[in-house]
Design a protein around this motif. Sequence first.
Motif, PDB file in Angstrom:
ATOM      1  N   PRO A   1      -7.284 -11.328   0.999  1.00  0.00           N
ATOM      2  CA  PRO A   1      -8.711 -11.370   1.343  1.00  0.00           C
ATOM      3  C   PRO A   1      -9.354 -10.007   1.581  1.00  0.00           C
ATOM      4  CG  PRO A   1      -7.514 -13.064   2.542  1.00  0.00           C
ATOM      5  CD  PRO A   1      -6.494 -12.204   1.884  1.00  0.00           C
ATOM      6  N   VAL A   2      -8.569  -9.005   1.962  1.00  0.00           N
ATOM      7  CA  VAL A   2      -9.085  -7.646   2.110  1.00  0.00           C
ATOM      8  C   VAL A   2      -8.476  -6.787   1.009  1.00  0.00           C
ATOM      9  CG1 VAL A   2      -9.359  -7.909   4.592  1.00  0.00           C
ATOM     10  CG2 VAL A   2      -7.240  -6.931   3.685  1.00  0.00           C
ATOM     11  N   GLU A   3      -9.003  -5.579   0.842  1.00  0.00           N
ATOM     12  CA  GLU A   3      -8.457  -4.668  -0.151  1.00  0.00           C
ATOM     13  C   GLU A   3      -7.000  -4.369   0.202  1.00  0.00           C
ATOM     14  OE1 GLU A   3      -9.518  -0.317  -2.191  1.00  0.00           O
ATOM     15  OE2 GLU A   3     -10.705  -1.103  -0.497  1.00  0.00           O
ATOM     16  N   ALA A   4      -6.105  -4.722  -0.695  1.00  0.00           N
ATOM     17  CA  ALA A   4      -4.677  -4.613  -0.419  1.00  0.00           C
ATOM     18  C   ALA A   4      -3.949  -4.145  -1.667  1.00  0.00           C
ATOM     19  CB  ALA A   4      -4.114  -5.949   0.045  1.00  0.00           C
ATOM     20  N   TYR A   5      -2.886  -3.373  -1.441  1.00  0.00           N
ATOM     21  CA  TYR A   5      -2.158  -2.774  -2.553  1.00  0.00           C
ATOM     22  C   TYR A   5      -0.661  -3.028  -2.452  1.00  0.00           C
ATOM     23  CZ  TYR A   5      -6.471  -0.376  -3.633  1.00  0.00           C
ATOM     24  OH  TYR A   5      -7.775  -0.115  -3.964  1.00  0.00           O
ATOM     25  N   GLY A   6      -0.085  -3.323  -3.601  1.00  0.00           N
ATOM     26  CA  GLY A   6       1.363  -3.262  -3.739  1.00  0.00           C
ATOM     27  C   GLY A   6       1.715  -1.882  -4.261  1.00  0.00           C
ATOM     28  N   ILE A   7       2.968  -1.487  -4.082  1.00  0.00           N
ATOM     29  CA  ILE A   7       3.372  -0.135  -4.480  1.00  0.00           C
ATOM     30  C   ILE A   7       4.733  -0.167  -5.173  1.00  0.00           C
ATOM     31  CG2 ILE A   7       4.366   0.346  -2.190  1.00  0.00           C
ATOM     32  CD1 ILE A   7       3.458   3.278  -2.583  1.00  0.00           C
ATOM     33  N   ARG A   8       4.835   0.623  -6.220  1.00  0.00           N
ATOM     34  CA  ARG A   8       6.085   0.836  -6.948  1.00  0.00           C
ATOM     35  C   ARG A   8       6.514   2.274  -6.686  1.00  0.00           C
ATOM     36  NH1 ARG A   8       8.353  -1.418 -11.872  1.00  0.00           N
ATOM     37  NH2 ARG A   8       9.539   0.133 -13.047  1.00  0.00           N
ATOM     38  N   VAL A   9       7.705   2.452  -6.132  1.00  0.00           N
ATOM     39  CA  VAL A   9       8.210   3.765  -5.763  1.00  0.00           C
ATOM     40  C   VAL A   9       9.399   4.097  -6.671  1.00  0.00           C
ATOM     41  CG1 VAL A   9       9.121   5.182  -3.886  1.00  0.00           C
ATOM     42  CG2 VAL A   9       7.512   3.328  -3.369  1.00  0.00           C
TER      43      VAL A   9
ATOM     44  N   LEU B   1      11.868   0.944  -6.419  1.00  0.00           N
ATOM     45  CA  LEU B   1      11.627   0.033  -5.301  1.00  0.00           C
ATOM     46  C   LEU B   1      10.189  -0.444  -5.400  1.00  0.00           C
ATOM     47  CD1 LEU B   1      11.980  -1.207  -2.387  1.00  0.00           C
ATOM     48  CD2 LEU B   1      11.274   1.046  -1.525  1.00  0.00           C
ATOM     49  N   THR B   2       9.987  -1.755  -5.329  1.00  0.00           N
ATOM     50  CA  THR B   2       8.633  -2.309  -5.307  1.00  0.00           C
ATOM     51  C   THR B   2       8.419  -3.033  -3.991  1.00  0.00           C
ATOM     52  OG1 THR B   2       8.538  -2.574  -7.709  1.00  0.00           O
ATOM     53  CG2 THR B   2       7.010  -3.902  -6.407  1.00  0.00           C
ATOM     54  N   TYR B   3       7.269  -2.766  -3.372  1.00  0.00           N
ATOM     55  CA  TYR B   3       6.867  -3.434  -2.138  1.00  0.00           C
ATOM     56  C   TYR B   3       5.557  -4.164  -2.392  1.00  0.00           C
ATOM     57  CZ  TYR B   3       4.905  -3.865   2.604  1.00  0.00           C
ATOM     58  OH  TYR B   3       4.310  -4.346   3.759  1.00  0.00           O
ATOM     59  N   SER B   4       5.548  -5.443  -2.102  1.00  0.00           N
ATOM     60  CA  SER B   4       4.393  -6.284  -2.432  1.00  0.00           C
ATOM     61  C   SER B   4       3.201  -6.063  -1.529  1.00  0.00           C
ATOM     62  CB  SER B   4       4.786  -7.761  -2.367  1.00  0.00           C
ATOM     63  OG  SER B   4       5.074  -8.137  -1.023  1.00  0.00           O
ATOM     64  N   GLY B   5       3.435  -5.574  -0.269  1.00  0.00           N
ATOM     65  CA  GLY B   5       2.378  -5.705   0.721  1.00  0.00           C
ATOM     66  C   GLY B   5       2.096  -7.190   0.922  1.00  0.00           C
ATOM     67  N   ASP B   6       0.867  -7.548   1.245  1.00  0.00           N
ATOM     68  CA  ASP B   6       0.491  -8.954   1.403  1.00  0.00           C
ATOM     69  C   ASP B   6      -0.292  -9.410   0.185  1.00  0.00           C
ATOM     70  OD1 ASP B   6       1.646  -8.962   3.861  1.00  0.00           O
ATOM     71  OD2 ASP B   6      -0.154  -9.551   4.973  1.00  0.00           O
ATOM     72  N   THR B   7       0.098 -10.548  -0.390  1.00  0.00           N
ATOM     73  CA  THR B   7      -0.540 -10.987  -1.620  1.00  0.00           C
ATOM     74  C   THR B   7      -0.225 -12.441  -1.927  1.00  0.00           C
ATOM     75  OG1 THR B   7      -0.746 -10.544  -4.007  1.00  0.00           O
ATOM     76  CG2 THR B   7       1.424 -10.213  -3.016  1.00  0.00           C
ATOM     77  N   GLY B   8      -1.145 -13.082  -2.643  1.00  0.00           N
ATOM     78  CA  GLY B   8      -0.823 -14.331  -3.303  1.00  0.00           C
ATOM     79  C   GLY B   8      -0.227 -14.017  -4.665  1.00  0.00           C
ATOM     80  N   VAL B   9      -0.066 -15.048  -5.487  1.00  0.00           N
ATOM     81  CA  VAL B   9       0.443 -14.847  -6.848  1.00  0.00           C
ATOM     82  C   VAL B   9      -0.505 -13.900  -7.578  1.00  0.00           C
ATOM     83  CG1 VAL B   9       0.976 -15.965  -9.034  1.00  0.00           C
ATOM     84  CG2 VAL B   9       1.544 -17.096  -6.882  1.00  0.00           C
ATOM     85  N   SER B  10       0.058 -12.872  -8.229  1.00  0.00           N
ATOM     86  CA  SER B  10      -0.761 -11.821  -8.821  1.00  0.00           C
ATOM     87  C   SER B  10      -0.079 -11.226 -10.039  1.00  0.00           C
ATOM     88  CB  SER B  10      -1.012 -10.723  -7.781  1.00  0.00           C
ATOM     89  OG  SER B  10      -1.563  -9.578  -8.369  1.00  0.00           O
ATOM     90  N   PRO B  11      -0.762 -11.205 -11.205  1.00  0.00           N
ATOM     91  CA  PRO B  11      -0.191 -10.529 -12.372  1.00  0.00           C
ATOM     92  C   PRO B  11       0.097  -9.055 -12.095  1.00  0.00           C
ATOM     93  CG  PRO B  11      -2.062 -11.894 -13.020  1.00  0.00           C
ATOM     94  CD  PRO B  11      -2.045 -11.878 -11.524  1.00  0.00           C
ATOM     95  N   ALA B  12      -0.725  -8.421 -11.262  1.00  0.00           N
ATOM     96  CA  ALA B  12      -0.486  -7.008 -10.936  1.00  0.00           C
ATOM     97  C   ALA B  12       0.850  -6.824 -10.238  1.00  0.00           C
ATOM     98  CB  ALA B  12      -1.624  -6.480 -10.055  1.00  0.00           C
ATOM     99  N   LEU B  13       1.216  -7.775  -9.372  1.00  0.00           N
ATOM    100  CA  LEU B  13       2.498  -7.687  -8.679  1.00  0.00           C
ATOM    101  C   LEU B  13       3.648  -7.837  -9.660  1.00  0.00           C
ATOM    102  CD1 LEU B  13       3.988  -7.391  -6.006  1.00  0.00           C
ATOM    103  CD2 LEU B  13       3.851  -9.873  -5.733  1.00  0.00           C
ATOM    104  N   ASP B  14       3.494  -8.725 -10.647  1.00  0.00           N
ATOM    105  CA  ASP B  14       4.525  -8.869 -11.675  1.00  0.00           C
ATOM    106  C   ASP B  14       4.809  -7.524 -12.341  1.00  0.00           C
ATOM    107  OD1 ASP B  14       4.184 -11.534 -11.031  1.00  0.00           O
ATOM    108  OD2 ASP B  14       3.895 -12.210 -13.085  1.00  0.00           O
ATOM    109  N   GLU B  15       3.755  -6.786 -12.649  1.00  0.00           N
ATOM    110  CA  GLU B  15       3.927  -5.500 -13.327  1.00  0.00           C
ATOM    111  C   GLU B  15       4.534  -4.456 -12.399  1.00  0.00           C
ATOM    112  OE1 GLU B  15       3.704  -4.951 -16.585  1.00  0.00           O
ATOM    113  OE2 GLU B  15       3.419  -7.125 -16.568  1.00  0.00           O
ATOM    114  N   LEU B  16       4.116  -4.450 -11.147  1.00  0.00           N
ATOM    115  CA  LEU B  16       4.701  -3.498 -10.198  1.00  0.00           C
ATOM    116  C   LEU B  16       6.203  -3.719 -10.033  1.00  0.00           C
ATOM    117  CD1 LEU B  16       2.009  -3.439  -7.352  1.00  0.00           C
ATOM    118  CD2 LEU B  16       2.577  -1.555  -8.894  1.00  0.00           C
TER     119      LEU B  16
END
Length: 250
Positions: A141-149, A156-171
């Motif tokens: 609901p707020v601006e939120a980011y997943g990160i690929r390190v 290492l990939t960290y999702s942060g907080d998220t629902g189902v997201s194509p962006a997360l699949d790519e990260l």
Amino acid sequence: MKLTVVGCSGSFPSAESACSSYLVEADGFRLLLDMGNGALGELQRHCGLYDLDAIFLSHLHADHCIDMCAYFVARYYRHDGGRCDPLPVYGPEGTEHRLTTAYADTPSASSMSEVFDFHTVKPSTFDIGPFTVHTERVAHPVEAYGIRVEHGGKVLTYSGDTGVSPALDELARGADLFLCEAAFTHGKENIPDLHLNGREAGETAARAGARGLVLTHVPPWTDPQVNLADAREVYDGAVHLAAPGQVYEI
């Protein structure tokens, strides 16, 4: 890379864990991913109070950032050695204002920036110390980011907080370790663009071809064993539950 789970409870601290916070280390550099409720105390079990080199805040909900207010006190009012130099802090737009408002009584409107060097995160690829990181906005609901390190050929990939997201699949594509939130329970909560359940975390890991999955951000009212079982039903790789103090070598 070395990943240490500082805190892994979702929404508020549990009796066993602080909220989200994860220490990533390589080449003597220490990057902290999130600093939620209770994390600052737990962090000191794993590194010195002034030994961090950078902080990444996935979003500005309290369970991911509120201990930054306490960390401001530690850095701003340090008497032994004087005030700390500004520490790089990467977060969504408005991070400085959010923390200043949460603290509510900083000496001035710019006091936070005297000890934190704020950088606004957008979908992009950039370096933090020895790490190459890629950030994408995820479904919350707020601006939120997943990160690929990335470092030394490992991911290492960290999702942060998220629902189902194509962006997360790519990260998480081909990640050696996928640290993924699993706040909801399959068949119980069904709120889109908020959180994942264990099954959805497992499905994301499977689609992404991640090599290992660690479930985190499980709130006290969610049964982690149910989420663990649900993830294992749909993902063939190794699945673990995050626990405070747990260390992963990546």
